[in-house]
Design a protein around this motif. Structure first.
Motif, PDB file in Angstrom:
ATOM      1  N   THR A  77      24.325   4.383  39.244  1.00  0.00           N
ATOM      2  CA  THR A  77      23.744   4.023  40.532  1.00  0.00           C
ATOM      3  C   THR A  77      24.148   5.061  41.568  1.00  0.00           C
ATOM      4  O   THR A  77      25.331   5.415  41.672  1.00  0.00           O
ATOM      5  N   VAL A  78      23.174   5.556  42.309  1.00  0.00           N
ATOM      6  CA  VAL A  78      23.436   6.496  43.396  1.00  0.00           C
ATOM      7  C   VAL A  78      22.725   5.990  44.658  1.00  0.00           C
ATOM      8  O   VAL A  78      21.927   5.056  44.599  1.00  0.00           O
ATOM      9  N   TYR A  79      23.032   6.618  45.783  1.00  0.00           N
ATOM     10  CA  TYR A  79      22.546   6.105  47.065  1.00  0.00           C
ATOM     11  C   TYR A  79      22.019   7.217  47.968  1.00  0.00           C
ATOM     12  O   TYR A  79      22.405   8.385  47.854  1.00  0.00           O
ATOM     13  N   ARG A  80      21.147   6.800  48.892  1.00  0.00           N
ATOM     14  CA  ARG A  80      20.720   7.625  50.015  1.00  0.00           C
ATOM     15  C   ARG A  80      20.852   6.784  51.283  1.00  0.00           C
ATOM     16  O   ARG A  80      20.661   5.559  51.239  1.00  0.00           O
ATOM     17  N   PRO A  81      21.132   7.417  52.431  1.00  0.00           N
ATOM     18  CA  PRO A  81      21.221   6.629  53.663  1.00  0.00           C
ATOM     19  C   PRO A  81      19.846   6.167  54.127  1.00  0.00           C
ATOM     20  O   PRO A  81      18.863   6.899  54.012  1.00  0.00           O
ATOM     21  N   SER A  82      19.774   4.938  54.631  1.00  0.00           N
ATOM     22  CA  SER A  82      18.546   4.466  55.260  1.00  0.00           C
ATOM     23  C   SER A  82      18.410   5.149  56.620  1.00  0.00           C
ATOM     24  O   SER A  82      19.341   5.805  57.098  1.00  0.00           O
ATOM     25  N   ASP A  83      17.244   5.016  57.246  1.00  0.00           N
ATOM     26  CA  ASP A  83      17.014   5.681  58.536  1.00  0.00           C
ATOM     27  C   ASP A  83      18.060   5.281  59.565  1.00  0.00           C
ATOM     28  O   ASP A  83      18.526   6.117  60.351  1.00  0.00           O
ATOM     29  N   PRO A  90      37.823  -4.393  56.904  1.00  0.00           N
ATOM     30  CA  PRO A  90      37.347  -3.234  56.119  1.00  0.00           C
ATOM     31  C   PRO A  90      36.555  -3.613  54.868  1.00  0.00           C
ATOM     32  O   PRO A  90      35.537  -2.989  54.567  1.00  0.00           O
ATOM     33  N   LYS A  91      37.005  -4.625  54.128  1.00  0.00           N
ATOM     34  CA  LYS A  91      36.308  -5.026  52.911  1.00  0.00           C
ATOM     35  C   LYS A  91      34.876  -5.441  53.214  1.00  0.00           C
ATOM     36  O   LYS A  91      33.942  -5.104  52.474  1.00  0.00           O
ATOM     37  N   GLU A  92      34.685  -6.167  54.320  1.00  0.00           N
ATOM     38  CA  GLU A  92      33.352  -6.623  54.695  1.00  0.00           C
ATOM     39  C   GLU A  92      32.484  -5.463  55.170  1.00  0.00           C
ATOM     40  O   GLU A  92      31.282  -5.412  54.882  1.00  0.00           O
ATOM     41  N   VAL A  93      33.072  -4.503  55.882  1.00  0.00           N
ATOM     42  CA  VAL A  93      32.322  -3.322  56.324  1.00  0.00           C
ATOM     43  C   VAL A  93      31.837  -2.529  55.112  1.00  0.00           C
ATOM     44  O   VAL A  93      30.669  -2.123  55.047  1.00  0.00           O
ATOM     45  N   ARG A  94      32.707  -2.326  54.138  1.00  0.00           N
ATOM     46  CA  ARG A  94      32.316  -1.579  52.938  1.00  0.00           C
ATOM     47  C   ARG A  94      31.168  -2.276  52.210  1.00  0.00           C
ATOM     48  O   ARG A  94      30.212  -1.642  51.767  1.00  0.00           O
ATOM     49  N   ARG A  95      31.290  -3.600  52.081  1.00  0.00           N
ATOM     50  CA  ARG A  95      30.251  -4.366  51.370  1.00  0.00           C
ATOM     51  C   ARG A  95      28.909  -4.241  52.078  1.00  0.00           C
ATOM     52  O   ARG A  95      27.875  -3.980  51.443  1.00  0.00           O
ATOM     53  N   ARG A  96      28.905  -4.415  53.374  1.00  0.00           N
ATOM     54  CA  ARG A  96      27.657  -4.339  54.141  1.00  0.00           C
ATOM     55  C   ARG A  96      27.102  -2.916  54.151  1.00  0.00           C
ATOM     56  O   ARG A  96      25.886  -2.706  54.109  1.00  0.00           O
ATOM     57  N   PHE A  97      27.988  -1.929  54.214  1.00  0.00           N
ATOM     58  CA  PHE A  97      27.559  -0.530  54.235  1.00  0.00           C
ATOM     59  C   PHE A  97      26.821  -0.178  52.949  1.00  0.00           C
ATOM     60  O   PHE A  97      25.742   0.420  52.970  1.00  0.00           O
ATOM     61  N   LEU A  98      27.398  -0.565  51.807  1.00  0.00           N
ATOM     62  CA  LEU A  98      26.755  -0.293  50.515  1.00  0.00           C
ATOM     63  C   LEU A  98      25.423  -1.026  50.402  1.00  0.00           C
ATOM     64  O   LEU A  98      24.446  -0.491  49.863  1.00  0.00           O
ATOM     65  N   LYS A  99      25.371  -2.242  50.900  1.00  0.00           N
ATOM     66  CA  LYS A  99      24.148  -3.043  50.811  1.00  0.00           C
ATOM     67  C   LYS A  99      23.010  -2.446  51.631  1.00  0.00           C
ATOM     68  O   LYS A  99      21.827  -2.585  51.277  1.00  0.00           O
ATOM     69  N   ARG A 100      23.345  -1.746  52.721  1.00  0.00           N
ATOM     70  CA  ARG A 100      22.321  -1.183  53.599  1.00  0.00           C
ATOM     71  C   ARG A 100      21.782   0.152  53.105  1.00  0.00           C
ATOM     72  O   ARG A 100      20.746   0.632  53.577  1.00  0.00           O
ATOM     73  N   LEU A 101      22.454   0.780  52.160  1.00  0.00           N
ATOM     74  CA  LEU A 101      21.994   2.059  51.629  1.00  0.00           C
ATOM     75  C   LEU A 101      20.764   1.877  50.751  1.00  0.00           C
ATOM     76  O   LEU A 101      20.536   0.802  50.197  1.00  0.00           O
ATOM     77  N   GLU A 102      19.970   2.935  50.618  1.00  0.00           N
ATOM     78  CA  GLU A 102      18.896   2.937  49.618  1.00  0.00           C
ATOM     79  C   GLU A 102      19.543   3.094  48.250  1.00  0.00           C
ATOM     80  O   GLU A 102      20.273   4.046  48.011  1.00  0.00           O
TER      81      GLU A 102
END
Length: 247
Positions: free
Chosen positions: A17-23, A105-117
């Motif tokens: 699994t890899v990611y790209r940033p959303s707009d 921090p744990k919640e920020v990481r989780r939400r950050f990953l979820k928002r990525l493409e």
């Protein structure tokens, strides 16, 4: 996501699994020097960008010329760039946490990953270069059907992973101890579709062969036979192909 590896004359496929940033996330990435919004990054790389941003804001450098609140081990300050990355646009804007000044921090990481493409990268095997698919990877499709009173297992979409159907048919004939051949069909697009057919119900053994020989995990195989209800559609659990060997 897991990858698959192994030794053999042909490298096994590796699925990650890899990611790209959303707009909404691109300004934060640019602020941290990740200016290529089309680059594919793994989880460790995107979390390193997030943590570098939090550290810069905590140190007082801010995001783009502005200061930020202090972060701690128990909570990270959500400066405007990080807040936008987590909440700007779509359903996230309606989240009750939108506008929060800080977050664990744990919640920020989780939400950050979820928002990525989220993308799937497939590399190795017979592929000339890595392949990327948005979301789920392409599937090798297994089906079974009755022909003149006999069961046949069909294996389609091998070309998605550059697996030669003729070689596959020869190997599956040995693995399953059954007749196997390649059926060709000319599509309207001009593409030649090739499907491997194996006499008998062998969907489970073929799934095991795809994993052992080519490194294809279950996420890359759609076994429609196993999903069908009633007897006579899928391979019985006690029926095994004895010649499945790891590459």
């Amino acid at each position: 996501a897991g990858g698959c590896g192994g030794a053999g004359s042909v490298p096994l496929l590796r699925v990650t699994t890899v990611y790209r940033p959303s707009d909404a996330m691109k300004p934060l990435f640019r602020a941290r020097g990740a200016t290529d919004g089309r680059a594919f990054l793994d989880e460790a790389q995107v979390l390193a960008i997030l943590e570098a941003h939090v550290a810069a804001v905590s140190a007082g450098g801010g995001a783009e010329g502005g200061g930020g609140g202090q972060s701690s081990h128990s909570a990270w300050a959500l400066d405007p760039l990080l807040s936008d990355a987590l909440f700007r646009g779509g359903e996230a804007a309606k989240d009750p946490q939108a506008g929060a000044a800080s977050m664990p921090p744990k919640e920020v990481r989780r939400r950050f990953l979820k928002r990525l493409e989220q993308w799937t990268r497939v590399s190795g095997g017979a592929l000339e270069k890595p392949m990327h698919a948005r979301g789920e990877p392409p599937k090798v499709v297994l089906t079974t059907e009755q022909r003149r009173g006999h069961s046949v297992t069909c294996v389609a979409e091998l070309a998605a992973y550059s697996i030669d159907p003729y070689t596959a048919a020869r190997e599956l004939a040995g693995v399953c101890g059954a007749t196997a051949n390649v059926e060709e069909e000319a599509l309207k697009s001009g593409v030649q579709k090739r499907v491997v057919s194996v006499q008998g119900l062998w969907d489970r053994s073929i799934t095991e062969w795809l994993a052992a020989k080519h490194g294809l995990p279950p996420s890359c195989v759609e076994n429609r036979a196993a999903a069908m209800k009633g007897p006579g559609h899928a391979q019985k659990k006690e029926k095994k192909a004895t010649n499945v060997r790891r590459a």
